[in-house]
Write a protein that holds these residues in place. Sequence first.
Motif, PDB file in Angstrom:
ATOM      1  N   ARG A 266      -5.634  -8.330  -0.172  1.00 15.96           N
ATOM      2  CA  ARG A 266      -5.308  -7.109   0.455  1.00 15.96           C
ATOM      3  C   ARG A 266      -4.109  -7.330   1.380  1.00 15.96           C
ATOM      4  N   GLU A 272      -2.813   0.916  -2.997  1.00 19.47           N
ATOM      5  CA  GLU A 272      -1.971   2.063  -2.789  1.00 19.47           C
ATOM      6  C   GLU A 272      -1.501   2.065  -4.307  1.00 19.47           C
ATOM      7  N   ALA A 293     -12.622  10.723   2.564  1.00 14.63           N
ATOM      8  CA  ALA A 293     -12.068   9.671   3.244  1.00 14.63           C
ATOM      9  C   ALA A 293     -12.874   9.413   4.653  1.00 14.63           C
ATOM     10  N   SER A 297     -12.278   5.073   9.729  1.00 10.77           N
ATOM     11  CA  SER A 297     -12.020   3.741   9.028  1.00 10.77           C
ATOM     12  C   SER A 297     -11.169   2.732   9.815  1.00 10.77           C
ATOM     13  N   SER A 299      -9.243   0.670   8.259  1.00  8.90           N
ATOM     14  CA  SER A 299      -8.344   0.635   7.240  1.00  8.90           C
ATOM     15  C   SER A 299      -7.425   1.783   7.237  1.00  8.90           C
ATOM     16  N   THR A 301      -7.701   4.780   6.054  1.00  6.68           N
ATOM     17  CA  THR A 301      -7.666   5.248   4.701  1.00  6.68           C
ATOM     18  C   THR A 301      -7.129   6.750   4.558  1.00  6.68           C
ATOM     19  N   LEU A 304      -3.453   6.409   4.226  1.00  8.46           N
ATOM     20  CA  LEU A 304      -2.886   6.036   3.026  1.00  8.46           C
ATOM     21  C   LEU A 304      -3.020   6.991   2.080  1.00  8.46           C
ATOM     22  N   TYR A 305      -4.097   8.001   1.911  1.00  3.63           N
ATOM     23  CA  TYR A 305      -4.211   8.912   0.880  1.00  3.63           C
ATOM     24  C   TYR A 305      -2.944  10.095   1.253  1.00  3.63           C
TER      25      TYR A 305
END
Length: 322
Positions: A266, A272, A293, A297, A299, A301, A304-305
């Motif tokens: 990771r 990605e 999503a 989170s 992370s 997310t 990211l998206y």
Amino acid sequence: RGFGLQIRLPLLSTHLSPGTPQPTTMHCKLVGPATFMAKGAAMLEARPGLNQQMIGLATECLDNESRALLFLVHRDNADGDVVGAVAFVFRGDIDCATSAVVAGQVSAATMQALAASLDCSSLGRLSRVSTIAGPQAEAQCFAEGYAEHFGGAASPHAPAVLETMVLTVAPALGSVAGSLVQAKGSLDIKLLQTLMVWFSHFVEDANSRNFSEEEKRAFLEEKARAGDLYIWKTEDGRPTAVAAATSRIGESGRQLGFVFTERGHRGKGYGEAIVRASCADWLQQCSFVALVADVASSSNTVRLYEKVGFKSDGQQGRFRVD
């Protein structure tokens, strides 16, 4: 089930989202999956991201009608516009619904209508739902109505708020070294074993329910046969990430629901990279890719998206019924 149930009663305007048109009556009808998809298409596809779970579930029912009981909610009467939908979902060989999904203009009154229309045996099959999901306000209203009817209590289910997102334009591919491999047909034993371990870690990370070894194997093999499973491999051929469409959203969409990067790899951009490459490939075959999503989170997310090109289509709520 084959003939449909029809009910008319006042619609409680206090259970509708602010600004939602408020019909004076509503009409609920149990229908088959083909009718559900045809008559509910305009309402559902107006928000494909927000309604992705409902559309995907109805698509599954075309091949397996016992997967769920599907109800359409009409404005005013049986010939009125379809303004909402409810699905009671069955899992495995269990004869009682274990969860429910709602869409559109659904309220506590919808549950009252369904309960009034069913005999004791049919109502009993719907009495053990533990989770209810859908547009946040509507899911909460329906969960409260469901809990009130069966003498229980409704509360937010972690994660309580999820961001629904849609991608319609193929993203640019990343610069991470490696390649996308589509897993087709039968999976070799070594790769299958790796993916099953990743699936277990994915469930742990998501704090989701446990899946049996048979369920994990069946899911992965089904996605490979359908061509909906992708692997990211490094230049030396090592698998480092996976992405899968967990369901098909009607004839024009895919739901991206299983994205995982091996824990030891990771932070290197593999997640990605596989999202960009797999979505670009799917968008050669369909009109959109949707996902859900976790807003909270660790992370991040959602961010990211968004970087990949996904746009928000509204928030989904999940509620537990005890």
